[in-house]
Design an enzyme around this catalytic site. Structure first.
Site, PDB file in Angstrom:
ATOM      1  N   LYS A 299       3.133   4.502  -6.097  1.00 52.14           N
ATOM      2  CA  LYS A 299       2.589   3.471  -6.479  1.00 52.14           C
ATOM      3  C   LYS A 299       0.946   3.599  -6.755  1.00 52.14           C
ATOM      4  CE  LYS A 299       5.701  -0.289  -6.429  1.00 52.14           C
ATOM      5  NZ  LYS A 299       6.656   0.114  -5.377  1.00 52.14           N
TER       6      LYS A 299
ATOM      7  N   GLU B  86       0.084  -8.481  -7.699  1.00 46.49           N
ATOM      8  CA  GLU B  86       1.203  -9.131  -6.874  1.00 46.49           C
ATOM      9  C   GLU B  86       1.878  -8.211  -6.147  1.00 46.49           C
ATOM     10  OE1 GLU B  86       1.294  -7.773 -10.012  1.00 46.49           O
ATOM     11  OE2 GLU B  86       2.969  -6.392  -9.476  1.00 46.49           O
TER      12      GLU B  86
ATOM     13  N   SER C 231      10.674   8.346  -3.999  1.00 44.92           N
ATOM     14  CA  SER C 231       9.552   7.612  -4.431  1.00 44.92           C
ATOM     15  C   SER C 231       8.557   7.367  -3.340  1.00 44.92           C
ATOM     16  CB  SER C 231      10.325   6.317  -5.199  1.00 44.92           C
ATOM     17  OG  SER C 231      11.069   5.727  -4.520  1.00 44.92           O
TER      18      SER C 231
HETATM   19  C1  LIG Z   1       8.042  -0.244  -5.484  1.00 44.94           C
HETATM   20  C2  LIG Z   1       8.732   0.866  -5.127  1.00 44.94           C
HETATM   21  C3  LIG Z   1      10.146   1.262  -6.109  1.00 44.94           C
HETATM   22  C4  LIG Z   1      10.357   0.484  -7.184  1.00 44.94           C
HETATM   23  O1  LIG Z   1       9.399   0.126  -8.071  1.00 44.94           O
HETATM   24  P1  LIG Z   1       9.634   0.875  -9.486  1.00 44.94           P
HETATM   25  O2  LIG Z   1       8.632   0.292 -10.277  1.00 44.94           O
HETATM   26  O3  LIG Z   1      10.999   0.689 -10.068  1.00 44.94           O
HETATM   27  O4  LIG Z   1       9.354   2.555  -9.307  1.00 44.94           O
HETATM   28  C5  LIG Z   1      10.771   2.379  -5.543  1.00 44.94           C
HETATM   29  N1  LIG Z   1      10.620   2.887  -4.466  1.00 44.94           N
HETATM   30  C6  LIG Z   1       9.274   2.645  -3.731  1.00 44.94           C
HETATM   31  C7  LIG Z   1       9.128   3.438  -2.761  1.00 44.94           C
HETATM   32  C8  LIG Z   1       8.601   1.589  -4.029  1.00 44.94           C
HETATM   33  O5  LIG Z   1       7.321   1.312  -3.198  1.00 44.94           O
END
Ligand SMILES: *Cc1c(COP(=O)(O)O)cnc(C)c1O
Length: 428
Positions: A108, A130, A397
């Site tokens: 993010k 948000e 992610s």
């Molecule tokens: C917020 C988040 C997601 C999901 O958000 P996307 O916009 O779909 O990427 C996935 N993995 C992690 C670690 C997150 O913090």
């Protein structure tokens, strides 16, 4: 004394984001999805944001300051790590794109820094955002501290209770966290409040949206700020394997980490793009967040896309063990990629994600975010349709520290009685 090994210092190279590669049409549509559904008061500000963004992405000075920040502050490029023991269990070569190693622990920050730099360039002094699980709030608070911008983060009261640690983190970073006590008291309602704030404060405030959602230009802009993930991963996998992967897999909440990873491979027709949604407890209204499995076209938060809704168009409640995937709409470009058959979407339930969370810990020494665990869990089903030894990139992610307490709770619950695991340990 012998001379030490000769070391060549190689400056890590951060590729620039893939600006202008696949723009939506002039009205912000990807096929029939996307667009700009905003109240009268936001029409001019959103158009001004679009103009400023399109101008910034053409400016080499903007790209240079962003890539420098991604390298020196975020720690990019993130590694592409071959998870050998995990891959062995599926007969695949599994490569993890390690966004868990980015500053603040998830992808993010790539988008938060990009938008914060743009806001500063536009002369804004204040940011609203948000957050659901708090990851986007933490990334935004971080970017604001780094650039000296005031920061207000809206968060549902239920989410504040579930993610208390991230509330503390945001406050320590100088952000004001405002509790949202409306509706389902979660992400959807926090977005409503952040938009309401923006309507009233737009002269000096930028709304820093956290995924590929919202009115144009947000879905485009957020994808492009996240495209650095795929740009790096493509070069890394080619360097290691000499070719492109058979498939690229990522979890899909709003869909920003997935699009950021997919983007570099969309033009490579032989590379399968697999998005993984939250199957929750069951594909029954209210118990999941698999928009591709149960969604219909509708408008939410400024964009036309697939949406979990009832026969009257009311947004349905959603459920997932993972807060980051627990959202009723999907980014409009995902709806378009699915309709064209370019990307495929599967769903993974709470129990399978929990299983994959533990598997990655035991086999690789990595505790992934529960969102990322959904992507890892999809490998089992996917391996049946891939040839032996095929290379697959999985988007890791984020890291799982934020989820350790809830995983402990969930495991205790599935073991029958609360604390059952601990008792077993005590008796041994
Ligand atoms: C917020 C988040 C997601 C999901 O958000 P996307 O916009 O779909 O990427 C996935 N993995 C992690 C670690 C997150 O913090």
């Amino acid at each position: 004394m012998t001379a030490g090994p000769s070391v060549t210092h190689i400056e890590p190279r951060v590729p620039p984001p893939a600006f202008g590669r696949r723009d939506p049409d002039a009205r912000g549509y990807f096929g029939p999805y996307g667009g700009r559904f905003v109240p009268e008061t936001l029409v001019a500000p959103v158009a001004a944001l679009e103009d400023a963004y399109l101008e910034a992405r053409r400016d080499p000075a903007f790209t240079a300051s962003l890539t420098a920040a991604l390298r020196d502050y975020v720690g990019r490029p993130t590694p592409l790590y071959e998870a050998g023991r995990l891959g062995e269990t599926f007969g695949l070569r599994v490569f993890l794109k390690r966004e868990d190693l980015a500053h603040t622990g998830a992808h993010k920050i790539n988008n938060a820094l990009g938008q914060a730099l743009l806001a500063k360039r536009m002369g804004k002094s204040r940011i609203v955002a948000e957050t659901g699980a708090g990851q986007h709030g933490v990334a935004t608070a971080t970017a604001c501290a780094w650039l000296g911008l005031a920061c207000v983060v809206y968060m549902g009261v239920d989410d504040m209770a579930r993610q208390a640690l991230n509330v503390v983190r945001m406050r320590l970073l100088g952000a004001e966290v405002r509790a949202v006590d409306a509706g389902s008291r979660t992400l959807k309602d926090a977005i409503n409040e952040a938009m309401r704030d923006w309507v009233a404060t737009v002269a000096d405030t930028h709304y820093l949206l956290g995924s590929v959602l919202g009115p144009h230009p947000y879905p485009l802009m957020v994808r492009e700020f996240q495209s650095v993930i795929g740009e790096e991963a493509r070069a890394q996998v080619v360097a290691v394997t000499g070719g492109l992967p058979a498939a690229v897999v990522a979890s899909v909440g709003g869909g920003s980490n997935a699009l950021g990873l997919f983007d570099a491979f969309v033009a490579d027709a032989d590379v399968r793009l697999v998005g993984v949604e939250a199957g929750g407890e069951a594909i029954v209204p209210g118990r999941h967040a698999a928009r591709m499995a149960g969604g219909h076209v509708g408008v939410l938060h400024g964009t036309r896309t697939l949406l979990l809704q009832d026969d009257h168009g009311n947004v349905l409640p959603t459920h997932s063990v993972s807060a980051g995937l627990d959202y009723p709409a999907i980014g409009p470009e995902h709806a378009w990629l699915a309709e064209q058959g370019r990307a495929e979407y599967v769903h993974v339930g709470d129990a399978e994600a929990l299983e994959a969370f533990q598997q990655l810990g035991r086999l690789e020494g990595l505790l992934p975010a529960l969102e990322s665990a959904h992507a890892v869990a999809a490998l089992r089903a996917l391996s049946g349709s891939l040839s032996q030894g095929a290379a697959v990139i999985v988007g890791l992610s984020g890291r799982g520290d934020k989820d350790v307490a809830s995983v402990e709770r969930l495991l205790a619950a599935t073991a029958g009685s609360p604390g059952a695991e601990d008792q077993n340990v005590a008796h041994r």
